[in-house]
Design an enzyme around this catalytic site. Structure first.
Site, PDB file in Angstrom:
ATOM      1  N   ARG A   1      40.824  21.207 -25.351  1.00 42.29           N
ATOM      2  CA  ARG A   1      41.364  22.469 -24.850  1.00 42.29           C
ATOM      3  C   ARG A   1      42.271  22.202 -23.653  1.00 42.29           C
ATOM      4  NH1 ARG A   1      38.092  24.886 -22.345  1.00 42.29           N
ATOM      5  NH2 ARG A   1      36.243  23.598 -22.658  1.00 42.29           N
TER       6      ARG A   1
ATOM      7  N   TYR B   1      44.199  22.025 -32.020  1.00 42.97           N
ATOM      8  CA  TYR B   1      42.847  21.653 -31.583  1.00 42.97           C
ATOM      9  C   TYR B   1      41.883  22.849 -31.573  1.00 42.97           C
ATOM     10  CZ  TYR B   1      38.808  20.573 -28.898  1.00 42.97           C
ATOM     11  OH  TYR B   1      37.491  20.458 -28.532  1.00 42.97           O
TER      12      TYR B   1
ATOM     13  N   LYS C   1      36.490  30.408 -29.189  1.00 40.96           N
ATOM     14  CA  LYS C   1      36.544  30.721 -27.769  1.00 40.96           C
ATOM     15  C   LYS C   1      37.423  31.943 -27.498  1.00 40.96           C
ATOM     16  CE  LYS C   1      33.606  27.706 -27.014  1.00 40.96           C
ATOM     17  NZ  LYS C   1      33.588  26.365 -26.487  1.00 40.96           N
TER      18      LYS C   1
ATOM     19  N   HIS D   1      28.637  31.671 -23.425  1.00 42.43           N
ATOM     20  CA  HIS D   1      28.782  30.292 -23.915  1.00 42.43           C
ATOM     21  C   HIS D   1      27.385  29.658 -23.965  1.00 42.43           C
ATOM     22  CE1 HIS D   1      30.929  26.140 -23.240  1.00 42.43           C
ATOM     23  NE2 HIS D   1      30.753  26.385 -24.521  1.00 42.43           N
TER      24      HIS D   1
ATOM     25  N   SER E   1      31.012  22.827 -21.460  1.00 42.67           N
ATOM     26  CA  SER E   1      31.435  22.035 -22.607  1.00 42.67           C
ATOM     27  C   SER E   1      30.970  20.584 -22.471  1.00 42.67           C
ATOM     28  CB  SER E   1      32.957  22.081 -22.724  1.00 42.67           C
ATOM     29  OG  SER E   1      33.374  23.425 -22.829  1.00 42.67           O
TER      30      SER E   1
ATOM     31  N   CYS F   1      27.997  19.351 -22.419  1.00 44.10           N
ATOM     32  CA  CYS F   1      26.852  19.154 -21.530  1.00 44.10           C
ATOM     33  C   CYS F   1      25.522  19.322 -22.253  1.00 44.10           C
ATOM     34  CB  CYS F   1      26.936  20.100 -20.333  1.00 44.10           C
ATOM     35  SG  CYS F   1      28.264  19.657 -19.199  1.00 44.10           S
TER      36      CYS F   1
ATOM     37  N   ASP G   1      26.675  27.206 -29.581  1.00 39.75           N
ATOM     38  CA  ASP G   1      27.806  27.318 -28.642  1.00 39.75           C
ATOM     39  C   ASP G   1      28.010  28.727 -28.081  1.00 39.75           C
ATOM     40  OD1 ASP G   1      29.963  25.684 -27.457  1.00 39.75           O
ATOM     41  OD2 ASP G   1      31.310  27.071 -28.481  1.00 39.75           O
TER      42      ASP G   1
ATOM     43  N   ARG H   1      35.318  15.361 -32.832  1.00 41.12           N
ATOM     44  CA  ARG H   1      34.436  16.485 -33.193  1.00 41.12           C
ATOM     45  C   ARG H   1      34.076  16.472 -34.669  1.00 41.12           C
ATOM     46  NH1 ARG H   1      32.812  20.478 -29.112  1.00 41.12           N
ATOM     47  NH2 ARG H   1      33.765  19.618 -27.256  1.00 41.12           N
TER      48      ARG H   1
HETATM   49  P1  GTP Z   1      30.602  21.703 -26.510  1.00 41.74           P
HETATM   50  O1  GTP Z   1      30.650  21.672 -27.991  1.00 41.74           O
HETATM   51  O2  GTP Z   1      31.803  21.075 -25.880  1.00 41.74           O
HETATM   52  O3  GTP Z   1      30.379  23.078 -25.973  1.00 41.74           O
HETATM   53  O4  GTP Z   1      29.413  20.701 -26.048  1.00 41.74           O
HETATM   54  P2  GTP Z   1      27.811  20.827 -26.020  1.00 41.74           P
HETATM   55  O5  GTP Z   1      27.388  21.549 -24.794  1.00 41.74           O
HETATM   56  O6  GTP Z   1      27.325  21.329 -27.316  1.00 41.74           O
HETATM   57  O7  GTP Z   1      27.352  19.295 -25.810  1.00 41.74           O
HETATM   58  P3  GTP Z   1      26.683  18.259 -26.830  1.00 41.74           P
HETATM   59  O8  GTP Z   1      25.292  18.629 -27.214  1.00 41.74           O
HETATM   60  O9  GTP Z   1      27.642  17.995 -27.926  1.00 41.74           O
HETATM   61  O10 GTP Z   1      26.578  16.967 -25.901  1.00 41.74           O
HETATM   62  C1  GTP Z   1      27.707  16.382 -25.309  1.00 41.74           C
HETATM   63  C2  GTP Z   1      27.406  14.976 -24.870  1.00 41.74           C
HETATM   64  O11 GTP Z   1      26.280  14.949 -23.999  1.00 41.74           O
HETATM   65  C3  GTP Z   1      27.070  14.053 -26.045  1.00 41.74           C
HETATM   66  O12 GTP Z   1      27.708  12.814 -25.856  1.00 41.74           O
HETATM   67  C4  GTP Z   1      25.579  13.906 -25.964  1.00 41.74           C
HETATM   68  O13 GTP Z   1      25.145  12.671 -26.477  1.00 41.74           O
HETATM   69  C5  GTP Z   1      25.286  14.054 -24.471  1.00 41.74           C
HETATM   70  N1  GTP Z   1      23.944  14.655 -24.231  1.00 41.74           N
HETATM   71  C6  GTP Z   1      23.446  15.759 -24.819  1.00 41.74           C
HETATM   72  N2  GTP Z   1      22.169  16.005 -24.420  1.00 41.74           N
HETATM   73  C7  GTP Z   1      21.864  15.035 -23.545  1.00 41.74           C
HETATM   74  C8  GTP Z   1      20.675  14.732 -22.771  1.00 41.74           C
HETATM   75  O14 GTP Z   1      19.658  15.418 -22.819  1.00 41.74           O
HETATM   76  N3  GTP Z   1      20.747  13.642 -21.962  1.00 41.74           N
HETATM   77  C9  GTP Z   1      21.872  12.857 -21.879  1.00 41.74           C
HETATM   78  N4  GTP Z   1      21.843  11.816 -21.054  1.00 41.74           N
HETATM   79  N5  GTP Z   1      22.987  13.105 -22.597  1.00 41.74           N
HETATM   80  C10 GTP Z   1      22.989  14.173 -23.422  1.00 41.74           C
HETATM   81  C1  SPV Z   2      33.983  23.582 -25.842  1.00 47.86           C
HETATM   82  O1  SPV Z   2      34.933  22.942 -25.362  1.00 47.86           O
HETATM   83  O2  SPV Z   2      33.172  24.216 -25.130  1.00 47.86           O
HETATM   84  C2  SPV Z   2      33.776  23.595 -27.305  1.00 47.86           C
HETATM   85  C3  SPV Z   2      34.811  23.027 -28.162  1.00 47.86           C
HETATM   86  O3  SPV Z   2      32.777  24.128 -27.760  1.00 47.86           O
HETATM   87  S1  SPV Z   2      36.142  24.148 -28.320  1.00 47.86           S
HETATM   88  O4  SPV Z   2      35.924  24.950 -29.532  1.00 47.86           O
HETATM   89  O5  SPV Z   2      37.345  23.362 -28.485  1.00 47.86           O
HETATM   90  O6  SPV Z   2      36.232  24.997 -27.179  1.00 47.86           O
HETATM   91 MN    MN Z   3      31.442  24.936 -26.199  1.00 45.78          MN
END
Ligand code: GTP
Ligand code: SPV
Ligand code: MN
Length: 605
Positions: free
Chosen positions: A76, A205, A214, A234, A256, A258, A283, A375
């Site tokens: 983004r 993207y 979003k 979110h 994002s 996290c 999400d 992704r």
């Molecule tokens: P968006 O789709 O961008 O909104 O991301 P999200 O909040 O769904 O994050 P996601 O679960 O995809 O995790 C993002 C990154 O954080 C990945 O590389 C995971 O491996 C890492 N991660 C997720 N949960 C944990 C955790 O509990 N501990 C650690 N150390 N890393 C984590």
């Molecule tokens: C984020 O960035 O929080 C996502 C991926 O979940 S996107 O749909 O590109 O915003």
């Molecule tokens: Mn997100």
């Protein structure tokens, strides 16, 4: 192409808008998408022929494809994202603003003739469960087959959307998208909440181009939600069932990249047999006060657009299994056997592969094989932990709301707010280290209130007030907690094992919601006692646990000053109740500071 270029679909407002857009963008042909399997097969065949998709090993990964984006179109672009309202004050200090006339004057020439030589797809889509009175309809016009294929996964496309529209008196969101020339210099993502429209050009993207996500389900929806008395957030959404069969629901806002997808698909650790986490959303959640005085939530999406790196059998077996079928991978590496690979995969780095840009790659290469923001897009039905409540029209009642972020220091593993207002304050002052999900520097600490900084479609001060208003209308509001999986020790390593072990924290949270669960009062809120978090089956020592839970008043002095500057940026739009929370926190921290703390700070330690 089997999709029919219908001359009309029996909805004059849509047809009229389609005509206006084709007169401007001049596509070679117009295709109304119906969401059928035949249409999908045709889109895939055309995308393979044009190189927009690469076929992955179909015997290992049936229905899976790889897409490589333009190299500078991988995340983004928040600096190119605007909210366009008549009055600047309505977008507040955290959004980019553009006057509607100026936005139209700037973007119209970019859209003029932009679809020449291309097909224009008209994609009717539904956000929210079919038949739910909370669902909303959008129509996305796009010249990208990749966008259509992803919209088919992330939303409910076709007749289901048109039927919903015919049953309500509501309008639909006009979502106009063109790849343009993909140049960041001519890229704009502009939201017009006053006229319920989004114009996006210059990016393919996810969050920039899949306009149901979003743009509609957060930025436009948050605007509508304020008027209609609900919240568009979110947040992931899960059901958590304990071994006794008691099912509770948690919504969690993390910025994002996290950890939302990972928590949403959590697999309990071996030592917590009998516990189950059921995935409802990963999400976005739409939350509404119910007649019973509780807060009820639905996931408006129909699929998952998740971060690939770090996804493995080890960290998240549900997500890993889910992406073995019917998945579009974007910007991962490709092994010679036609299977994808990425950093954090269970398999070791392949001796040779093609990186996310299609260039030869070996473990000796200095760059990463997969883009850090690569992704997957997968239909929700592929998720092994999908909840039976996923499409419940009224949603699920929420017991706890979590705010989480990446914080190496200061913020304990978990703490509980005292009240809804205090919880709103914890959300409003959330800050996190930046990630690869947006362009810009990674690892920089920034404020990200409610994880909505890039997604709130109106003045964030008014948004805080709306949170407080929604809380006032609830007789049984969810309890609000702050979590942080990312605290590090002296060696710079994460102190908390994370992933499946996060269930240990959820267990304490649900105990607290049920009115028990041991807690210690601190200046920032209630934290678990040293042994309140179930550590059976881990090798976490008392020392590590106390570091994870530590609240150091001296460290919080700095936080209070930063919060004050941030809160001041909202001027008169900041609710007085949040100002009060800040003042009270400052007093509590001040009272907890000992002369030794001050001495420690003065000496720079
Ligand atoms: P968006 O789709 O961008 O909104 O991301 P999200 O909040 O769904 O994050 P996601 O679960 O995809 O995790 C993002 C990154 O954080 C990945 O590389 C995971 O491996 C890492 N991660 C997720 N949960 C944990 C955790 O509990 N501990 C650690 N150390 N890393 C984590
Ligand atoms: C984020 O960035 O929080 C996502 C991926 O979940 S996107 O749909 O590109 O915003
Ligand atoms: Mn997100």
């Amino acid at each position: 192409m089997t999709a029919q270029a219908h001359e009309n679909i029996g909805h004059s407002a849509i047809e009229q808008w389609v005509q206006e857009v084709s007169a401007l963008t001049l596509p070679d042909r117009v295709v109304y998408c119906d969401g059928s399997e035949r249409e999908k097969d045709a889109l895939i065949a055309e995308s393979l022929a044009s190189g927009e998709l690469i076929e992955l090993n179909q015997s290992r990964l049936p229905g899976c494809y790889l897409h490589r984006s333009a190299p500078h179109d991988v995340a983004r672009t928040e600096h190119l994202t605007f909210i366009s309202t008549t009055r600047k004050v309505d977008v507040g200090p955290t959004n980019n603003w553009m006057a509607p006339d100026e936005a139209r004057a700037k973007l119209t020439p970019l859209f003029a003739g932009a679809m020449r030589g291309r097909t224009m797809y008209v994609v009717p889509f539904l956000m929210g469960p079919p038949g739910s009175r909370f669902s909303k309809v959008g129509i996305e016009i796009t010249d990208s087959k990749y966008v259509v294929l992803n919209m088919r996964i992330m939303t409910r496309v076709g007749q289901v959307a048109l039927e919903h529209l015919s049953r309500t008196t509501e309008d639909f969101t006009r979502c106009l998208h063109s790849l343009g020339d993909l140049s960041p210099d001519r890229r704009f993502i502009v939201h017009f909440p006053e006229t319920n429209a989004v114009w996006s050009i210059g990016s393919g993207y996810g969050g920039n181009a899949l306009l149901g996500k979003k743009c509609l389900a957060l930025r436009i929806a948050s605007w509508l939600a304020r008027q209609e008395g609900w919240l568009a957030e979110h947040m992931l959404l899960i059901g958590v069932q304990n071994p006794a069969g008691d099912l509770r629901h948690i919504a969690a806002a993390f910025p994002s990249a996290c950890g939302k997808t990972n928590l949403a698909m959590l697999q309990p650790p071996a030592s917590m047999a009998g516990w189950k986490v059921q995935t409802i959303g990963d999400d976005i959640a739409w939350l509404r006060p119910g007649e019973d005085g509780r807060l009820w939530a639905v996931n408006p999406e129909a699929g998952f657009f998740g971060v690939v790196p770090g996804t493995s059998q080890k960290t998240n077996a549900n997500a890993f299994q889910m992406i073995q079928r019917n998945t579009i991978f974007t910007n991962v590496a490709l092994r010679p056997d036609g299977t994808p690979w990425w950093e954090g995969h269970d398999d070791p780095p392949p001796p040779d592969a093609l990186d996310w840009q299609g260039r030869p790659w070996t473990p000796a290469s200095s760059e990463k094989a997969a883009h850090p923001n690569s992704r997957f897009t997968t239909p929700a039905v592929e998720c092994p932990s999908l909840s039976a409540e996923f499409e419940q029209p009224e949603g699920v009642p929420i017991d706890a709301i979590l705010f989480g972020a990446r914080r190496q220091r200061r913020v304990p593993l978990v703490y509980q707010s005292r009240t809804w207002t205090h919880g709103t304050f914890l959300g409003a002052t959330l800050s996190s280290e930046t990630t690869a999900a947006a362009t810009g520097k990674v690892g920089v600490l920034r404020r990200d209130p409610m994880a909505m900084l890039p997604f709130c479609g109106y003045n964030m001060g008014d948004y805080f007030a709306h949170w407080l208003d929604v809380g006032k209308g609830l007789s049984a509001p969810p309890k609000i907690f702050r979590v942080n999986w990312f605290r590090t020790g002296e060696n710079g390593k994460f102190l908390w094992p994370g992933f499946g072990d996060n269930l240990r924290v959820l267990k304490w949270i649900l105990e607290r919601c049920a009115g028990h669960g041991e807690a210690v009062d601190t200046p920032i809120g209630w934290i678990p006692g040293l042994n309140a978090i179930d550590r059976a089956g881990t090798n976490l020592s008392d020392r590590e646990m106390s570091l994870l839970l530590k609240v150091d008043p001296a460290e919080w002095v700095e936080a209070i000053a930063g919060q004050e500057d941030f809160l001041n940026s909202f001027g008169t739009h900041l609710p007085a109740a949040l100002r009060d929370e800040h003042t009270q926190l400052a007093h509590r921290i001040h009272d907890a500071i000992t002369p030794a703390d001050l001495h420690g700070r003065d000496s720079g330690s």
